[in-house]
Design an enzyme around this catalytic site. Structure first.
Site, mmCIF file in Angstrom:
data_model
loop_
_atom_site.group_PDB
_atom_site.id
_atom_site.type_symbol
_atom_site.label_atom_id
_atom_site.label_comp_id
_atom_site.label_asym_id
_atom_site.label_seq_id
_atom_site.Cartn_x
_atom_site.Cartn_y
_atom_site.Cartn_z
ATOM 1 C CG PHE A 11 -1.633 1.217 1.405
ATOM 2 C CD1 PHE A 11 -2.133 2.072 0.540
ATOM 3 C CD2 PHE A 11 -1.705 1.641 2.920
ATOM 4 C CE1 PHE A 11 -3.098 3.230 0.725
ATOM 5 C CE2 PHE A 11 -2.289 2.748 3.211
ATOM 6 C CZ PHE A 11 -2.811 3.641 1.982
ATOM 7 C CB VAL A 57 14.080 -7.602 2.739
ATOM 8 C CG1 VAL A 57 13.968 -7.187 1.257
ATOM 9 C CG2 VAL A 57 12.996 -7.243 3.549
ATOM 10 C CB SER A 75 6.183 -4.987 7.873
ATOM 11 O OG SER A 75 5.462 -5.437 8.879
ATOM 12 C CE LYS A 91 12.347 -15.617 9.183
ATOM 13 N NZ LYS A 91 12.432 -16.889 8.349
ATOM 14 C CE LYS A 105 29.006 -1.164 8.565
ATOM 15 N NZ LYS A 105 29.038 -2.501 8.120
ATOM 16 C CE1 TYR A 145 3.730 -3.686 11.325
ATOM 17 C CE2 TYR A 145 2.671 -2.370 13.053
ATOM 18 C CZ TYR A 145 3.283 -2.292 11.958
ATOM 19 O OH TYR A 145 3.233 -1.337 10.967
#
Ligand code: UDP
Length: 312
Positions: A11, A57, A75, A91, A105, A145
């Site tokens: 979304f 990811v 997520s 995760k 990084k 969450y």
């Protein structure tokens, strides 16, 4: 800029991808399509400024070439979704954030975390300023969450302090608009779908709990301004106009001209009783505040849900 957006087909990720491309940037969207949908971005492929990588990811991330910014928006984000996928939610918030930080990084890119008002839990302070530490149940159904996002904030701050990585933490409050899934389970998709089909509108609890709803175009502008800022600490991004869920159900009924009746269902465990962002920080440092009134945002959103449901 060349920007990597995890959850780029979800979304918020899909709106961000489109916004950045419209501003002339190049976007690489990474998504495992657990709750994201390729349909949300299908128009972007023809721009030649968009690339999609189907990937989870929580694993090591490698994207060749220069990257200027990495936005971690992957997520499940609806309570119904993260209760259906509790372990993937933990995760992606924990392991995924670590991997995305390591990637940022490596690329010497600015990192942005999509954090959440859920870090405040069921707040004992209303409205919630960034300085409030929250009231979260770690072992409740929402803990998967909330705690993953709290860990993600801690991890992002550690990368900033230890590795001197430039980070941005957006604490995103309830947002709505096109590209939400019909079966997403959150209040707006449920109410819109029920109202448009003239089916009962399901209000959980007595409907006196409050939320503050931000239309997605406002949210995206706030995210953009935060990314371009130099603020390495959390910033609330949301609309401070607070309403009860019962009022919201009535407003949805009105904008859809629905004949639905409103019915009451049990309140989910740990459902926050109030939620409203204190946006002083965003107003002062980003010169940002939402522009779209709830009635107008709901009006635009109805058109999307009508199309999705095949209603003329
Ligand atoms: N809610 C409701 N009916 C629904 C779906 C949600 O009354 O069909 C309520 C839910 O209990 C909560 C509020 O709406 O109080 C917002 O829920 P949502 O799932 O949109 O997200 P949350 O803000 O809880 O993360």
């Amino acid at each position: 800029m060349r920007i990597v957006i995890t959850g780029g087909c979800g979304f918020l990720g899909s709106h961000l991808s489109r916004y950045f491309i419209e501003k002339g940037h190049y976007v690489v969207a990474i998504d495992n399509l657990l709750t994201g949908r390729i349909e949300n971005v299908s128009d972007l492929f023809k721009t030649s400024k968009f690339e999609f990588v189907k990937y989870d990811v929580t694993n090591y991330i490698h994207i060749p070439g220069k990257v200027d910014a990495v936005l971690h928006f992957a997520s499940p984000a609806s309570p119904a979704d993260y209760m259906r996928y509790p372990i993937p939610t933990l995760k992606v918030g924990a392991l995924g954030t670590h991997k995305v930080l390591g990637f940022a990084k490596e690329k010497k890119a600015v990192f942005m975390l999509a954090s959440t008002s859920e870090v405040y839990g069921d707040p004992e302070v209303n409205p919630q300023p960034e300085s409030y530490w929250g009231n979260v149940n770690p072992i409740g159904p929402r803990g998967v969450y909330d705690e993953a996002k709290r860990f993600a904030e801690a991890m992002s701050m550690a990368y900033h302090r230890y590795h001197k990585l430039q980070i941005r933490i957006a604490r995103i409050f309830n947002t709505y608009g096109p590209n939400m899934r019909i079966s997403d389970g959150r209040a707006i998709p449920n109410f819109m779908t029920q109202a448009l089909k003239n089916k009962p509108i399901t209000v959980y609890g007595d409907g006196k709990q409050t939320r503050s709803l931000c239309y997605v175009s406002d949210l995206v502008e706030g995210i953009y301004k935060l990314l371009l800022s130099d603020i390495n600490t959390p910033v609330n991004i949301g609309n401070p106009e607070e309403i009860t869920l019962l009022e919201l159900a009535e407003k949805v009924k009105k904008v859809t001209k629905s004949r639905s009746k409103i019915i009451f269902k049990p309140l989910p465990v740990d459902d926050p009783k109030v939620r409203r962002p204190d946006i002083t920080m965003a107003q002062k440092h980003l010169k940002w505040k939402p522009k779209i009134a709830l009635e107008d945002g709901l009006g635009k959103t109805v058109e999307y849900f009508k199309k999705e449901l095949g209603i003329k």
